[in-house]
Design an enzyme around this catalytic site. Sequence first.
Site, short mmCIF file in Angstrom:
data_model
loop_
_atom_site.label_atom_id
_atom_site.label_comp_id
_atom_site.label_asym_id
_atom_site.label_seq_id
_atom_site.Cartn_x
_atom_site.Cartn_y
_atom_site.Cartn_z
N GLU A 4 -0.60 7.12 13.60
CA GLU A 4 0.59 5.83 14.50
C GLU A 4 0.59 5.80 16.14
O GLU A 4 1.31 5.23 16.61
CB GLU A 4 1.46 6.02 13.78
CG GLU A 4 1.23 5.83 11.97
CD GLU A 4 2.46 5.53 11.32
OE1 GLU A 4 2.47 4.71 10.66
OE2 GLU A 4 3.34 6.56 11.21
N GLU B 24 5.34 8.10 17.38
CA GLU B 24 4.97 7.79 15.89
C GLU B 24 5.42 6.59 16.18
O GLU B 24 5.46 5.90 14.52
CB GLU B 24 4.63 8.62 15.12
CG GLU B 24 4.72 8.47 13.93
CD GLU B 24 5.39 9.92 13.35
OE1 GLU B 24 5.69 9.53 12.03
OE2 GLU B 24 5.77 10.92 13.96
N ASP C 252 0.21 11.01 11.37
CA ASP C 252 1.45 10.72 11.99
C ASP C 252 0.88 10.19 13.93
O ASP C 252 0.85 9.59 14.51
CB ASP C 252 2.24 12.19 12.95
CG ASP C 252 3.26 11.50 11.09
OD1 ASP C 252 3.25 11.08 10.21
OD2 ASP C 252 3.95 13.12 11.26
N ASP D 232 4.39 2.60 13.99
CA ASP D 232 4.32 2.58 13.14
C ASP D 232 4.46 1.42 13.10
O ASP D 232 4.36 0.68 12.33
CB ASP D 232 5.48 3.77 12.41
CG ASP D 232 5.73 3.07 11.04
OD1 ASP D 232 4.80 3.24 10.27
OD2 ASP D 232 7.20 3.07 10.92
#
Length: 292
Positions: free
Chosen positions: A184, A108, A181, A112
Amino acid sequence: MRKRCPAIWSFDKGSLLCGCSFALIDSRERNPDPAAGLGTEMEDQYTMEVIHSMETQNSIHKNHSMEILEERIGYKFTDQALLKQAVTHSSFTNEQRIRRAKNYERLEFLGDAVLELVSSEFLFQRNSHMSEGELTKTRASMVCEPSLAFCARDLELGQFILLGKGEEGTGGRTRDSIISDVMEAVIGAIYLDGGMEPAKAFIYRFVLSDLEDKQLFYDSKSTLQELIQGKLKKSFHYELLSESGPEHNKVFRVAVYMEEKLLGTGEGRTKKMAEQQAAYQALLRLRGKGCI
C-alpha cells in the site's frame, strides 16, 4: 529501546559522509540547539543520506536496489526518496534515530485510500449485477491483508524492505502484515510522484490481475473443504510433514490428503499459511482434472 546499528566505515568519501550524517543526527537529538540554523531541508537531506547509505549496504548484500525495484514495479520515480520511504519500516527509523515521519506509515495510509478507490471503480464498472453488499464483500477480499501479501510476494517486495535488526530477526521480512503495508505504501508513493494514472496502472497490473487464481488462493481452505466434502462426498485431512528453523522463524511443511491420496503440499511461516498453500495446490490439481 533496540540497539543502534553501527555505521559501517571504509576509506571512500561516501562512507565518511555516511558516518558524519549519523554523528550530526545524533548530535541534534542529544543537544537540540534552535540557534544552530539546521532547517527542515537540511535535516531531510541528512536523513535521506542515512537511508541511502543503508539501502546501498542492503543492495550490495542482496542485490536488491531501488533501481531494480523500479524495474520490478514498472515505474521510474522522479523523486526516488518516496520509494525509499515506502519500503522503510518503523523499526529501521527507530534504530537509526531517523524522524518517525520517514517510515512508510503515512504513505501506507494514502495508498490504502487510492487502492480502495481504484478497486471500487473496477468492481462497479465490471459487475453491474452486484448489489452494494456484494461489491463491498468482494472488494474486502481483494484488498485484505492476505490478498495484498500474496501480490507483494509476486513482486518479491519483502526483499527490498529496510528493517531494524530486531524485526529482521523475528521474520518481519516475510510477515503478511508488513509486506501488505509496504504494498500500500508503494501505491501511495507512486500516486504522490506521478498522480492517479501510474498508481492505477500499478494496481491493475499487480492487484487486479489474475483474479480467478487469486480468489482461489484467498479462499483455498474453505473452497477445498466444500468441494471434497460437499461435491465429491469424501473425507480429507492435513498432515504436518516437517517443522524447521529457529523458534522465532520456523518453516512448516504441510500436505493435504483426500482420504489416502496426496493432493498437494505447501510451506509457510505458520501451519495455517502452509495449509493454505497446500489447499491451493490441491485445488489446482483438481481443477486440472475437471473437478471444479
